[in-house]
Design a protein around this motif. Structure first.
Motif, PDB file in Angstrom:
ATOM      1  N   ALA A   3       0.878  -1.211   0.064  1.00 32.73           N
ATOM      2  CA  ALA A   3       0.059   0.048   0.112  1.00 32.73           C
ATOM      3  C   ALA A   3       0.838   1.184  -0.073  1.00 32.73           C
ATOM      4  CB  ALA A   3      -1.009  -0.046   1.332  1.00 32.73           C
ATOM      5  N   THR A   4       0.233   2.242  -0.331  1.00 30.63           N
ATOM      6  CA  THR A   4       1.155   3.564  -0.678  1.00 30.63           C
ATOM      7  C   THR A   4       1.847   3.995   0.605  1.00 30.63           C
ATOM      8  OG1 THR A   4       0.202   4.230  -2.604  1.00 30.63           O
ATOM      9  CG2 THR A   4       1.038   5.879  -1.467  1.00 30.63           C
ATOM     10  N   ASN A   5       0.908   4.104   1.552  1.00 34.79           N
ATOM     11  CA  ASN A   5       1.297   4.670   2.926  1.00 34.79           C
ATOM     12  C   ASN A   5       2.239   3.730   3.569  1.00 34.79           C
ATOM     13  OD1 ASN A   5      -0.213   7.037   2.497  1.00 34.79           O
ATOM     14  ND2 ASN A   5      -1.967   6.192   3.764  1.00 34.79           N
ATOM     15  N   THR A   6       2.091   2.364   3.475  1.00 34.81           N
ATOM     16  CA  THR A   6       3.106   1.318   3.863  1.00 34.81           C
ATOM     17  C   THR A   6       4.383   1.600   3.409  1.00 34.81           C
ATOM     18  OG1 THR A   6       1.021  -0.130   4.382  1.00 34.81           O
ATOM     19  CG2 THR A   6       3.413  -1.079   4.446  1.00 34.81           C
ATOM     20  N   GLU A   7       4.318   1.402   1.904  1.00 35.17           N
ATOM     21  CA  GLU A   7       5.789   1.777   1.496  1.00 35.17           C
ATOM     22  C   GLU A   7       6.359   2.864   1.717  1.00 35.17           C
ATOM     23  OE1 GLU A   7       7.780   1.859  -3.030  1.00 35.17           O
ATOM     24  OE2 GLU A   7       5.608   1.555  -2.848  1.00 35.17           O
ATOM     25  N   ARG A   8       5.682   4.270   1.896  1.00 36.32           N
ATOM     26  CA  ARG A   8       6.431   5.387   2.205  1.00 36.32           C
ATOM     27  C   ARG A   8       6.877   5.205   3.973  1.00 36.32           C
ATOM     28  NH1 ARG A   8       1.960   9.559  -0.387  1.00 36.32           N
ATOM     29  NH2 ARG A   8       2.707   9.117  -2.578  1.00 36.32           N
ATOM     30  N   LEU A   9       5.866   4.747   4.735  1.00 40.16           N
ATOM     31  CA  LEU A   9       6.459   4.610   5.987  1.00 40.16           C
ATOM     32  C   LEU A   9       7.723   3.708   6.077  1.00 40.16           C
ATOM     33  CD1 LEU A   9       3.242   4.293   8.033  1.00 40.16           C
ATOM     34  CD2 LEU A   9       5.155   6.337   8.143  1.00 40.16           C
ATOM     35  N   ALA A  17       7.974   5.136  -3.475  1.00 45.59           N
ATOM     36  CA  ALA A  17       8.359   5.877  -2.122  1.00 45.59           C
ATOM     37  C   ALA A  17       9.419   6.783  -2.488  1.00 45.59           C
ATOM     38  CB  ALA A  17       8.439   5.231  -0.894  1.00 45.59           C
ATOM     39  N   TRP A  41       8.394   9.474  -4.596  1.00 47.03           N
ATOM     40  CA  TRP A  41       7.620  10.424  -3.913  1.00 47.03           C
ATOM     41  C   TRP A  41       8.381  11.369  -2.855  1.00 47.03           C
ATOM     42  CZ3 TRP A  41       7.486   9.479   1.530  1.00 47.03           C
ATOM     43  CH2 TRP A  41       6.691  10.320   2.323  1.00 47.03           C
TER      44      TRP A  41
END
Length: 550
Positions: free
Chosen positions: A237-243, A303, A306
């Motif tokens: 998931a986008t937020n998971t990868e970014r974290l 990420a 991003w």
């Protein structure tokens, strides 16, 4: 079964560290020679790694893989791409010079103690250096994320003792205050890097949980994770990868170091002996920028894209901030520390430019910065040991009494400011070209760092080496001795040779750069204007119709 060359390259300094520490207290000279012999043997193995690496072969070569903690999916996995092979070679190359430059750095502490006690500061000093070398080599070769993490953190322990226990004695405020400053620098180094490591550990656990959920079995294998992502079997998931990206990136940005997580470096380099300062910035800190290429971009491509705008801004701040503070420094070693912060900004800028020139330049910058900083800092250490002061104002006119020392200092400084004809120029130009092709404004801002580098290097040389001899301590200063020349001359020769002919290194690095770009699904920007084709005496744009008038 093929010979485990990567394991041997790390095992030799590890075993050498144990053997050096075990040398009897009265045999400190034997301990020095043993450490030097071990470092040369390690260099020979690292050269074999570089020679056996085939640029046209598989991405990861000389691979080793064995089950380690099977219940948690942890494996002893090693392998090198061109970037890893180059960084192992740099590490093994610099350690013999670091040992040679620090030949007498622990002698004073030993002489000051009761020789009847079984205290081995000389043995301990060189054993710790070899231990750091072994851990750094494993870090550059590890393709299991958890294995990398263990040695990424473990190297902090010997570095803590090298900074705090074997720090610089040339302190203007006296030995008591100097001891306090060394302790402060060592603790600050340890706390900063431990904090980053804990954040990274949380991200590693998260990565394992994601792989276990989607692949049915958790894994820390970089190759397995990368292949699963490429084949669509592993998605985040986008937020998971970014974290998860942030967990890795913060740890690497501290190690690198990148503004604003840089503040431990001036203290650590300022309070260390010159050889240990070289070990910090030319060897250990490279693990941070190397890991950005291998893990941040390799595991979290979305990420990474991003985060690119923010990271580029941080890199530009590091370039300008480090250079500006270097201009105003009164302490020679702190000046080199702030200059290194500026240089690490260039490396990170190249990594996140997401171009082949940027990635290639960043890799070459890691290697060439290691050589140039080693040359400059080691000569500065020889200078400081003669005068007993790190303050720039305590020098002046050195070139009149020690012309060889002044000349080598100048070449090291010119390499630091990336003078054309010396190796760092190649890497810096590649970083700027790669950045400008995708982010023109960032490329323009970064060029200011070149001007500031010329300013702080030339001012340093002018204030220490030129003019009349003002201090009596400088008047009788001896020139470089044979041992010191043997340390500096090969580094200067390499800076010149690689500045004129960097092709042997670029051939090793370029395939790895292409793989890294494919990881982040990026290609080099195309020129805005079509390229003209030449056929005989006629020229026409490449996208023009091949036929006649319609």
């Amino acid at each position: 079964m093929s010979f485990p060359l990567l394991t041997a390259t790390a095992a030799v300094p590890a075993l050498g560290a144990v053997a050096t520490a075990a040398v009897p207290a009265a045999r400190r000279t034997a301990a020095k020679w043993l450490a030097l012999f071990v470092s040369i043997a390690t260099l020979a193995l690292a050269a074999a790694v570089l020679i056996r690496f085939d640029p046209g072969g598989d991405r990861y070569q000389l691979t080793e893989s064995k089950a380690w903690i099977a219940e948690f999916g942890v494996r002893y996995e090693l392998g090198v791409d061109g970037i890893g092979a180059a960084m192992i070679a740099l590490t093994a190359l610099l350690i013999p010079f670091i040992i040679g430059a620090g030949w007498h750095d622990a002698d004073e502490a030993e002489d000051a103690r009761d020789r009847s006690r079984r205290w081995r500061p000389t043995q301990g000093f060189f054993a710790l250096i070899l231990a750091v070398e072994a851990m750094v080599i494993i870090s550059f070769a590890a393709t299991d994320v958890f294995l990398f993490y263990i040695f990424f953190e473990a190297m902090l322990i010997p570095m803590y003792f090298l900074i705090g226990g074997f720090g610089d004695r040339a302190h203007a405020a006296g030995e008591e205050e100097g001891a306090k400053q060394r302790t402060y620098a060592a603790v600050k180094f340890l706390l900063y890097n431990l904090a980053g490591g804990l954040i990274m550990l949380a991200a590693i656990v998260g990565l394992y949980a994601v792989s276990a959920d989607q692949l049915g079995e958790g894994t820390f294998s970089l190759q397995a994770l990368s292949e699963a992502r490429a084949e669509g079997e592993l998605s985040m998931a986008t937020n998971t990868e970014r974290l998860l990206f942030l967990g890795f990136f913060v740890a690497f940005a501290i190690k690198a170091p990148l503004w604003p997580l840089h503040t431990w470096l001036p203290n650590a380099m300022g309070e260390s002996t010159a050889p240990v300062a070289v070990l910090i910035t030319a060897v250990v800190d490279k693990v941070g920028t190397f890991a950005m290429l291998r893990f941040c971009l390799g595991l979290f491509p979305g990420a990474s894209e991003w985060a690119t705008p923010v990271v580029i801004v941080l890199a530009l701040i590091s370039i300008l901030y480090g250079a500006l503070l270097a201009v105003g420094q009164k302490d020679i070693k702190r000046l080199v520390a702030y200059a290194s912060i500026s240089h690490f900004g260039f490396i990170v800028l190249g990594v996140f430019a997401m171009t082949s020139q940027g990635h290639g330049g960043a890799t070459l910058y890691m290697v060439f910065h290691g050589l140039s900083t080693a040359a400059l800092m080691l000569v500065a250490g020889f200078l400081i040991s003669r005068r007993g002061s790190r303050l720039i104002e305590d020098y002046g006119g050195v070139q009149k009494v020690a012309p060889v020392l002044a000349g080598t200092f100048l070449v090291g400084g010119l390499a630091t400011l990336s003078l054309p004809g010396l190796a760092p120029f190649v890497s810096e130009i590649l970083v700027l070209v790669g950045t400008f092709s995708r982010y023109p404004a960032a490329g323009i801002v970064a060029t200011a760092g070149i001007i500031l580098a010329a300013l702080y290097v030339l001012l340093l040389y002018q204030r220490t080496m030129t003019g009349p001899v003002k201090n009596p301590e400088v008047e009788g200063m001896p020139d470089l001795k044979v041992r010191e020349l043997a340390v500096v001359a090969p580094l200067i020769a390499l800076l010149i040779v690689l500045g004129v002919f960097p092709k042997p290194l670029t051939e090793v690095v370029d395939p790895a750069v292409e793989h890294t770009l494919s990881d982040v699904r990026q290609t080099d920007p195309q020129p805005d204007h079509p390229v003209a084709e030449r056929t005989g005496s006629d020229e026409k744009p490449a996208d023009a119709h091949a036929g006649g008038d319609e």
